[in-house]
Design an enzyme around this catalytic site. Structure first.
Site, mmCIF file in Angstrom:
data_model
loop_
_atom_site.group_PDB
_atom_site.id
_atom_site.type_symbol
_atom_site.label_atom_id
_atom_site.label_comp_id
_atom_site.label_asym_id
_atom_site.label_seq_id
_atom_site.Cartn_x
_atom_site.Cartn_y
_atom_site.Cartn_z
ATOM 1 N N HIS A 1 0.876 -1.127 -0.013
ATOM 2 C CA HIS A 1 -0.132 0.012 -0.030
ATOM 3 C C HIS A 1 0.959 1.421 -0.071
ATOM 4 O O HIS A 1 1.795 1.249 0.893
ATOM 5 C CB HIS A 1 -1.043 0.089 1.173
ATOM 6 C CG HIS A 1 -1.978 -1.264 1.480
ATOM 7 N ND1 HIS A 1 -3.155 -1.186 0.669
ATOM 8 C CD2 HIS A 1 -1.881 -2.384 1.885
ATOM 9 C CE1 HIS A 1 -3.898 -2.364 0.960
ATOM 10 N NE2 HIS A 1 -2.935 -3.023 1.682
ATOM 11 N N HIS B 1 -8.257 -10.766 -0.915
ATOM 12 C CA HIS B 1 -8.282 -10.470 0.428
ATOM 13 C C HIS B 1 -9.241 -11.621 1.309
ATOM 14 O O HIS B 1 -10.341 -11.709 1.071
ATOM 15 C CB HIS B 1 -8.740 -9.242 0.840
ATOM 16 C CG HIS B 1 -8.724 -8.935 2.289
ATOM 17 N ND1 HIS B 1 -7.737 -7.860 2.943
ATOM 18 C CD2 HIS B 1 -9.509 -9.314 3.319
ATOM 19 C CE1 HIS B 1 -7.854 -7.813 4.427
ATOM 20 N NE2 HIS B 1 -8.963 -8.615 4.424
ATOM 21 N N ASP C 1 2.312 -6.284 2.744
ATOM 22 C CA ASP C 1 1.102 -5.589 3.145
ATOM 23 C C ASP C 1 1.340 -4.429 3.983
ATOM 24 O O ASP C 1 0.499 -4.091 4.944
ATOM 25 C CB ASP C 1 0.216 -6.609 3.998
ATOM 26 C CG ASP C 1 -1.427 -5.844 4.172
ATOM 27 O OD1 ASP C 1 -1.597 -5.253 3.115
ATOM 28 O OD2 ASP C 1 -2.055 -6.306 5.107
ATOM 29 N N LYS D 1 -7.497 -6.987 -7.681
ATOM 30 C CA LYS D 1 -7.637 -7.286 -6.522
ATOM 31 C C LYS D 1 -9.308 -7.462 -5.826
ATOM 32 O O LYS D 1 -9.902 -6.730 -6.350
ATOM 33 C CB LYS D 1 -7.000 -6.167 -5.571
ATOM 34 C CG LYS D 1 -6.928 -6.521 -4.328
ATOM 35 C CD LYS D 1 -6.238 -7.611 -3.619
ATOM 36 C CE LYS D 1 -6.595 -7.737 -2.211
ATOM 37 N NZ LYS D 1 -5.633 -6.841 -1.431
#
Length: 354
Positions: free
Chosen positions: A20, A146, A257, A108
């Site tokens: 991120h 996720h 992450d 994603k």
């Protein structure tokens, strides 16, 4: 390899397959940390608004490289690998456009409400995303998952294991050739599923889930900088992740992450989920592999398995890790505020030298 006798380890330059970077001033504050250690990174698309089109992904890529240049980094030495944010309305045409761009490498899946900026996520994967999934399978682009259910009746510590049964197994049966990366796995069930699944299946593993169990969140009080989603789990799960990451299996590879949040938004009545590890990611991973005497498996996990799964060439540069004390800073500049890295103030036994 004798862990105690190893004082220096040089590996092929690694990649981060789950990162991120945020946007604006936050992006400018953190992007150089990643570029110092990694040659490439899969960039998460959960901005506000999310990156749902190829045009948006390419524009974001330009902003990342501009921010790196502004931060004093070398844009020629770091490649952001862009992704799209899957929604109930993502079209097959958009998937084909993304693939044709040569700059978008994956899509994603965020189940709606699962984590930071996931409100626009998918509500019914196999009911509403079939055409997009068919296009992904045909293009050979990975779906990054996720892996948590969002059913409020399911305990937060059980959401990954339930996701395996409710989503991963049906998804694999419906799309047997689809490349799937089970992101940031945190459980024994997740590791075993990836290890044994049929079809092209892989998983990323974070440094925090290899180094800490859920006790870390509550040691001496509530410690918000250890709070991430998926949340840290029991020790038995941590041990299973360490076993998977150090096994040498090409199905498991590095994905930090790393998720920057301002200190005030972490130390808050309703604190944000995410651990900031981009600054010292390889020091953390080296610590985890060293702890179980598996430094010889670090290069495969960090540098080989990811590009091999994505069908990309391995990097040609190197990164050297030296056994010397690295003091994690107490906090870092973050725009007009600060952020606190994972394990702030602690001493690690390894230091990375690009």
């Amino acid at each position: 390899m004798s862990t105690q006798s190893t004082t220096q380890l040089t590996i092929t330059r690694p990649d981060d397959w789950h990162l991120h970077l945020r946007d604006g001033a936050a992006l400018e504050a953190v992007v150089a940390d990643t570029a110092r250690q990694f040659a490439r990174a899969i960039i998460m698309p959960n901005l506000k608004p999310p990156v749902t089109t190829t045009e948006q992904a390419l524009a974001y890529r330009d902003r990342i490289l501009q921010a790196l240049r502004k931060a004093g980094g070398n844009p020629d030495a770091f490649t952001p690998l862009m992704t799209l944010y899957l929604t109930d309305n993502t079209s097959a045409e958009e998937i084909r456009n993304a693939h044709a761009s040569g700059q978008v490498y994956a899509v994603k899946l965020y189940p709606a409400g699962a984590t930071t900026n996931s409100d626009a996520g998918v509500t019914d994967l196999l009911g509403k995303c079939t055409k997009a999934l068919e296009a992904l399978e045909k293009c050979g682009m990975p779906l990054l998952v996720h892996g948590e259910v969002t059913d409020p009746a399911i305990d937060v510590f059980d959401r990954e294991a339930i996701f395996v049964e409710r989503v991963m197994k049906p998804l694999r049966r419906a799309f047997p050739a689809l490349k799937v990366v089970f992101e940031h796995i945190t459980t024994k069930e997740g590791a075993e599923y990836v290890r044994d699944a049929e079809g092209p299946t892989a998983a990323t593993i974070t440094p925090q889930h290899m180094l800490y169990n859920r006790n870390a969140i509550f040691q001496g009080g509530v410690r918000p900088h250890w709070y991430c989603l998926p949340i840290l789990k029991r020790e038995t799960h941590r041990l299973a992740l360490v076993e998977a990451a150090t096994s040498g299996s090409p199905r498991f590879f590095l994905g930090t992450d790393s998720a920057p949040h301002a200190r005030g938004l972490k130390e808050h009545a309703c604190g944000c989920a995410g651990c900031y590890t981009a600054l010292h990611a390889m020091e953390l991973y080296a610590t985890a592999f060293d702890a179980v005497g598996k430094l010889d498996k670090l290069e495969g996990f960090a540098s080989f398995h990811g590009p091999d799964f994505y069908g990309l060439p391995r990097n040609t540069g190197t990164l050297t890790l030296v056994r010397e004390t690295y003091q994690v800073p107490a906090e870092l500049a973050f725009g007009n505020t600060t952020l606190v890295p994972l394990a702030a103030g602690e001493a690690l036994a390894w230091r990375a030298h690009a």
